[in-house]
Scaffold this motif. Structure first.
Motif, PDB file in Angstrom:
ATOM      1  N   GLY A  62     -40.076 -43.173  -2.298  1.00 43.73           N
ATOM      2  CA  GLY A  62     -41.309 -43.133  -1.522  1.00 43.73           C
ATOM      3  C   GLY A  62     -41.140 -43.643  -0.100  1.00 43.73           C
ATOM      4  N   LEU A  66     -42.017 -41.440   3.437  1.00 47.26           N
ATOM      5  CA  LEU A  66     -42.756 -41.852   4.640  1.00 47.26           C
ATOM      6  C   LEU A  66     -41.897 -41.693   5.891  1.00 47.26           C
ATOM      7  CD1 LEU A  66     -44.417 -44.988   3.041  1.00 47.26           C
ATOM      8  CD2 LEU A  66     -45.703 -43.124   4.103  1.00 47.26           C
ATOM      9  N   THR A  91     -44.084 -49.390   3.257  1.00 45.24           N
ATOM     10  CA  THR A  91     -44.870 -48.634   4.234  1.00 45.24           C
ATOM     11  C   THR A  91     -44.439 -48.992   5.652  1.00 45.24           C
ATOM     12  OG1 THR A  91     -46.721 -48.853   2.664  1.00 45.24           O
ATOM     13  CG2 THR A  91     -47.236 -47.965   4.844  1.00 45.24           C
ATOM     14  N   VAL A 139     -53.124 -46.165   3.400  1.00 50.34           N
ATOM     15  CA  VAL A 139     -52.555 -46.449   2.077  1.00 50.34           C
ATOM     16  C   VAL A 139     -53.697 -46.448   1.056  1.00 50.34           C
ATOM     17  CG1 VAL A 139     -51.239 -48.101   0.686  1.00 50.34           C
ATOM     18  CG2 VAL A 139     -50.764 -47.888   3.146  1.00 50.34           C
ATOM     19  N   GLN A 168     -49.444 -44.997  -4.765  1.00 51.44           N
ATOM     20  CA  GLN A 168     -50.164 -45.629  -5.884  1.00 51.44           C
ATOM     21  C   GLN A 168     -51.344 -44.770  -6.333  1.00 51.44           C
ATOM     22  OE1 GLN A 168     -51.085 -49.764  -5.101  1.00 51.44           O
ATOM     23  NE2 GLN A 168     -49.007 -50.219  -4.400  1.00 51.44           N
ATOM     24  N   SER A 189     -44.412 -41.767  -4.216  1.00 53.41           N
ATOM     25  CA  SER A 189     -43.246 -42.423  -4.819  1.00 53.41           C
ATOM     26  C   SER A 189     -43.285 -42.157  -6.318  1.00 53.41           C
ATOM     27  CB  SER A 189     -43.309 -43.929  -4.575  1.00 53.41           C
ATOM     28  OG  SER A 189     -42.437 -44.612  -5.478  1.00 53.41           O
ATOM     29  N   TYR A 318     -50.238 -58.100  -3.085  1.00 53.78           N
ATOM     30  CA  TYR A 318     -48.909 -58.653  -2.868  1.00 53.78           C
ATOM     31  C   TYR A 318     -49.071 -60.097  -2.438  1.00 53.78           C
ATOM     32  CZ  TYR A 318     -47.609 -53.848  -3.297  1.00 53.78           C
ATOM     33  OH  TYR A 318     -47.442 -52.588  -3.799  1.00 53.78           O
TER      34      TYR A 318
HETATM   35  C1  LIG Z   1     -44.049 -47.975  -4.162  1.00 49.69           C
HETATM   36  C2  LIG Z   1     -44.662 -47.825  -2.801  1.00 49.69           C
HETATM   37  C3  LIG Z   1     -43.950 -47.283  -1.721  1.00 49.69           C
HETATM   38  C4  LIG Z   1     -42.466 -47.038  -1.734  1.00 49.69           C
HETATM   39  O1  LIG Z   1     -41.962 -46.280  -2.732  1.00 49.69           O
HETATM   40  P1  LIG Z   1     -40.427 -46.479  -3.204  1.00 49.69           P
HETATM   41  O2  LIG Z   1     -40.252 -45.269  -4.075  1.00 49.69           O
HETATM   42  O3  LIG Z   1     -40.342 -47.764  -3.933  1.00 49.69           O
HETATM   43  O4  LIG Z   1     -39.566 -46.404  -2.005  1.00 49.69           O
HETATM   44  C5  LIG Z   1     -44.625 -47.073  -0.530  1.00 49.69           C
HETATM   45  N1  LIG Z   1     -45.920 -47.392  -0.400  1.00 49.69           N
HETATM   46  C6  LIG Z   1     -46.629 -47.943  -1.403  1.00 49.69           C
HETATM   47  C7  LIG Z   1     -48.071 -48.266  -1.191  1.00 49.69           C
HETATM   48  C8  LIG Z   1     -46.019 -48.196  -2.636  1.00 49.69           C
HETATM   49  O5  LIG Z   1     -46.734 -48.755  -3.623  1.00 49.69           O
END
Ligand SMILES: *Cc1c(COP(=O)(O)O)cnc(C)c1O
Length: 374
Positions: A62, A66, A91, A139, A168, A189, A318
């Motif tokens: 993910g 981006l 992000t 997001v 998410q 992701s 977080y």
């Molecule tokens: C998990 C996540 C990502 C990144 O994805 P990865 O596959 O772990 O690189 C980016 N943005 C948000 C909000 C996420 O929860």
């Protein structure tokens, strides 16, 4: 405690569909082709059709999705990108990987998503010393839509591209439209604990703009439009055939899995009713797919300990906002609200167990424990 309920449980997700996933993996192994082949192409087509958009381009994770979206849009050095500090650090890492400068904005404390007033403030009055803000990454945190009704028109008015971080929010919607088709480009992701998870890393970029999709497809593999010819400087970020096969097996179950998450959330809501803790706010006319079920607790350590004593795991998404992390602290530009709502949320948010394979008995056990929290 041996019958501890974890906060997330990707192993249970595998076991629930073991026969289908094992068959998909065997098919990919037997094919003799392991990177960018039949499975990946089929998954891209099936994902685009499911989302209702023209094109989906898979990639390694993910974060890369981006980064590739930004690079595909031509956003890098000399551009700023606005997003939230209350998010996965991915992000913000992706913005810097593309060479751009992040500006981190505050959240609406009820939904934990990007505050449109902050977006308007920085687009109308860009912070001194910052390059032009060329994109906004909204997001859709915890499985719930950011306020795109307010944010999309602001992006249009000030000429910033709207990028959706859907990592998410697979299957979430706003006004009946799936998240991931409301901006110019969207990033997903498939990390194992996401609503649609692989058994390893994976990511996807989705867009209705075919030229942009072609650009991203070239960028994910050394800038190749044809083999061994780098038209531009790209990266290597590919989804492997095993993960694509696993994701093809899982995509048809996503809606039912999300329905189960929503039912579990309703049970938690009922358990909290009348007590001191408020259930998570829902944006009206939206489908919240509960990647996380998050409550706010003034004494988080005590709540986590009380849950643990009853055999219930919990998580924090977080604990430290991006702008306070050692790698970013003191060097990232903040919006006018100085991320005060973000910092307050980071001190109090608590994520309860949430995955479709929770049994009714486990949900009941968690609900009983929730009634005792304060
Ligand atoms: C998990 C996540 C990502 C990144 O994805 P990865 O596959 O772990 O690189 C980016 N943005 C948000 C909000 C996420 O929860």
């Amino acid at each position: 405690m041996d019958n501890m309920i974890p906060q997330a449980n990707p192993g249970a997700g595998y076991r629930a569909r073991k026969a289908e996933i094992d068959a998909a993996v065997a098919r990919a192994l037997d094919s003799g082709w392991y990177i960018l082949g039949q499975e990946g192409r089929a998954f891209e087509a099936e994902f685009a059709a499911w989302l209702g958009t023209a094109r989906a381009v898979s990639c390694g994770n993910g974060t890369d999705a981006l980064q590739l979206a930004l690079r595909g849009l031509g956003i890098g050095a000399g551009s700023a990108v606005a997003t939230v500090s209350h998010t996965a650090v991915a992000t913000v890492a992706a913005i810097e990987m593309a060479g751009a400068t992040p500006v981190l904005l505050d959240i609406d404390p009820a939904t934990y998503t990007l505050d449109p007033a902050e977006v308007e403030a920085v687009l109308a009055h860009p912070p001194a010393g910052l390059p032009p803000i060329r994109a906004v990454i909204a997001v859709h945190l915890y499985g719930q839509a950011a306020d795109l009704d307010a944010i999309a028109p602001l992006c249009a008015r000030y000429g910033a591209v709207l990028i959706e971080d859907c990592a998410q929010a697979h299957g979430a919607a706003l006004h009946g439209r799936r998240l991931g088709m409301l901006g110019e480009i969207a990033c997903f992701s498939f990390y194992p604990t996401k609503n649609l998870g692989a058994l390893g890393d994976g990511g996807m970029v989705a867009t209705a703009n075919p030229a942009l999709a072609d650009e991203v497809a070239a960028l994910r593999q050394y800038g190749w439009r044809e083999h061994y010819v780098s038209d531009m400087v790209g990266i290597n970020s590919r989804l492997d055939e095993l993960q694509a096969a696993v994701l093809r097996a899982r995509l048809p179950h996503l809606e039912a899995d999300n329905d189960r998450r929503i039912a579990i959330a309703a049970a938690y809501d009922a358990a909290l009713a009348g007590g001191p803790l408020a259930p998570p706010a829902r944006r009206p006319d939206a489908r919240h797919v509960f990647h996380q079920y998050v409550v706010r607790v003034p004494d988080r350590a005590a709540c986590q300990a009380a849950l643990r004593a009853q055999g219930i795991g919990s998580g924090i998404h977080y604990p430290v906002p991006v702008h306070l992390q050692p790698a970013y602290r003191g060097r990232v530009t903040l919006g006018p609200a100085r991320c005060r709502a973000t910092e307050a949320a980071a001190r109090e948010v608590l994520s309860l167990p949430m995955y479709p394979e929770l049994t009714d008995a486990e949900v009941a056990r968690i609900a009983t424990a929730l009634g005792t929290l304060r």
